[in-house]
Design a protein around this motif. Sequence first.
Motif, PDB file in Angstrom:
ATOM      1  N   THR A 310      -1.629   1.753  -7.518  1.00 54.66           N
ATOM      2  CA  THR A 310      -2.430   2.967  -7.370  1.00 54.66           C
ATOM      3  C   THR A 310      -3.836   2.668  -7.860  1.00 54.66           C
ATOM      4  N   VAL A 341      -1.061   3.061  -3.044  1.00 53.49           N
ATOM      5  CA  VAL A 341      -1.702   4.370  -3.130  1.00 53.49           C
ATOM      6  C   VAL A 341      -3.200   4.148  -3.291  1.00 53.49           C
ATOM      7  N   TYR A 510      -7.058  12.463   1.476  1.00 47.73           N
ATOM      8  CA  TYR A 510      -6.075  12.114   0.450  1.00 47.73           C
ATOM      9  C   TYR A 510      -4.663  12.243   0.997  1.00 47.73           C
ATOM     10  N   ASP A 513      -3.621   9.286   3.061  1.00 45.59           N
ATOM     11  CA  ASP A 513      -3.377   8.062   2.295  1.00 45.59           C
ATOM     12  C   ASP A 513      -2.086   8.120   1.480  1.00 45.59           C
ATOM     13  N   CYS A 514      -1.715   9.308   1.001  1.00 45.48           N
ATOM     14  CA  CYS A 514      -0.669   9.386  -0.025  1.00 45.48           C
ATOM     15  C   CYS A 514       0.535  10.240   0.334  1.00 45.48           C
ATOM     16  N   VAL A 661       0.446   8.862  -9.722  1.00 47.69           N
ATOM     17  CA  VAL A 661      -0.470   9.369  -8.699  1.00 47.69           C
ATOM     18  C   VAL A 661      -1.904   9.421  -9.217  1.00 47.69           C
TER      19      VAL A 661
END
Length: 715
Positions: A310, A341, A510, A513-514, A661
């Motif tokens: 991440t 991430v 976002y 991507d996640c 995260v």
Amino acid sequence: MTTPDEENMASSGKEIMVIHHDEDHNVMTPNGENMGTPEDELMETPDTGKLGSPDGHNDLALVETQPNKRRKKKSIVWEHFTIESVSPDCRRAYCKQCKQSFAYSTGSKVAGTSHLKRHIAKGTCSALLRGQDKNQLVATYTPPSRGSTVSETPKRRYRTSSSPYVMFDHDRCRQDIARMVIMHDYPLHMVEHPGFISFVKNLQPRFNMVSFNTVQGDCVGTYLMEKQNLSKFIEAIPGRICLTLDMWHSSRSVGYVFIMGSFIDSEWKLHRRVLNVIMEPYPESPTALSHAVAACLSDWRLEGKLFSLTFNQIQNEAALDNLRPLIAIKNPLILNGQFLVGSCIALTLGDIAKDVLSAGENTIRKIRDSVKYVTTSDSHEEKFLELKQQLQVPSERNLVLDDQMQWNTTYHMLVAASEMKEVFSCLDTSDPDYREAPSMEDWKLVDILCTYLKLLFDAANILTTTSHPSAITVFHEVCRIHSELARAVTSEDPFTSSLSKMMLEKVDKYWKDCSIVLAAAVVMDPRFKMKLVEFSFTKVYGEEAPAYIKVVDDGIHELFDEYVALPLPLTPTDAEDGSAEGNMKAEDSQGNLLSDNGFSDFDVYIMETTSQQMKSELDRYLEDSLLPRVQDFDLLGWWKLNKFKYPTLSKMARDILSIPVSTLTPDSVFITRRKKMDQYRSSLRPETVEAMICSKDWMQGGLTEVSNALVRMEY
């Protein structure tokens, strides 16, 4: 039976006791008892450098008792020694701890008690040293103050019979200084500051003050001890490890990559530890992050145990192209490196919050000036509170100026000011010195800004705790923000529509991507599984939702198949669990009255007529009913209880639920600027910076016990 030093001392109807300290020479009392040297009692004062007696003469300090009242005096050594007669003319003192014998003769200047005291006080008694409590305090003395009288003459504080004898441990003092510097971020040079040196000398004159190089070496030595303990702890974890990367800049144009490891231990407890702080000479280089990750994997021997990375793609777009093949090469089994991430949720929310604050910059400046006018003057604040009470404003909030480095403080300032806008309006008419009061249009804009900032604040506030996996809650919060912004885009108000559109673009990026990683964590929650994914994706994607739902479902099954085909190596914990499970099965088979004879055909029939036997753990888990949504549900505790029911799936869940995260620590969630290494730390050696930062994190984490051993590292 009294000891030889329990003789009575009397002179002119008064008892005289000499305060003494052990040295190489002895002092004789009037009755011939050996009492030590007078020089030990005469201490130098910090202010004058002269002896402790006010008149400067070498007079012994005397303690007078009531006349005609005899009192026994007992030397401290006789709690540690016994006297035995070897012959009629020869007696020896035996140490109670180590049984070593010493010459002793009452009244002798050669074989008195001084050498017995040195045996105890200076740590030459090995048995007493081993039995010393690790939390003992060193003996101290009270320095004289200016203008002190005779009665204030400094005296050596010996322990009484009710307190244990305490030995001075120089190495332990050095270790404590190193740990103090690490825990409280003190500068290493503080050990050379005159004020600190004076304080330590007054506290314990026997301590040899350390230099900058010495304490630097001690800090690195402490780091190496803590690292060894943490390394053993990580080697024993049954699952994989997830890394987060955060680049700090400095005034020296070099960068520092903070690498944190997240993992779940054998007791299903989530841990997050700083593993490395690696200095990168060219922080903007596309290879800076990948170089740091490779160094971390080699340093901690994590090849094959890396599960996810991440980082914040905003910092360096090109870094993604270097990290993706790295994670695929180092850990090719996990979806070919798909668990990368590329966006930090905390920095993403902070970036969106800055856009909101920029949109209302002029109005926020007026609110800030108004709050400053009230809070920086006692008279203004008193008048403001009087108006608030007269208007009966129900707000319980306090007006506080914001810290522009923390966007949540600006949000709280706007909320508090908005609730008291009536008071500000009244203050405008009653106080001629109060100028530039916000208008009604300004207050309407503040309400709009607070509405959007609240969405962001509620989501970011989840990241301030590490007690449970946050990916599941972040999934729900991001979906909620997306839905609210999607509705606001259609607003007839131009400002609201424009601001919502700008925010929605960054939320969409976002989510793109996640979303797979967040959805995988949701599936591992028995309260939601795929149902929440289907529900949320339908709200986000509309008619296109089935295609995105299929991507998540296929990815989860593909990941599970990889765990089935290539299970993780057994750790000692897994081996014990497997042994216990095998013993249970063996006991069950021995206690079963029905043998396999005659039931082989029945087993074939069962396999042919039911599909349940052919379903995987994952399919059975997904088909089971959802658990009730209770407030304090312990997700990791549930998987701990069900690891035998889902032996393979539980290993996959352990890794997925440890994915962080956010790259930021809980105390940095609301920052508005990239973190920067302070000037002092930037001036230190990179190895020292890493040792100081990592050691502090490990000590606060409480994984390791404090060791009494001192590891010396010389520079």
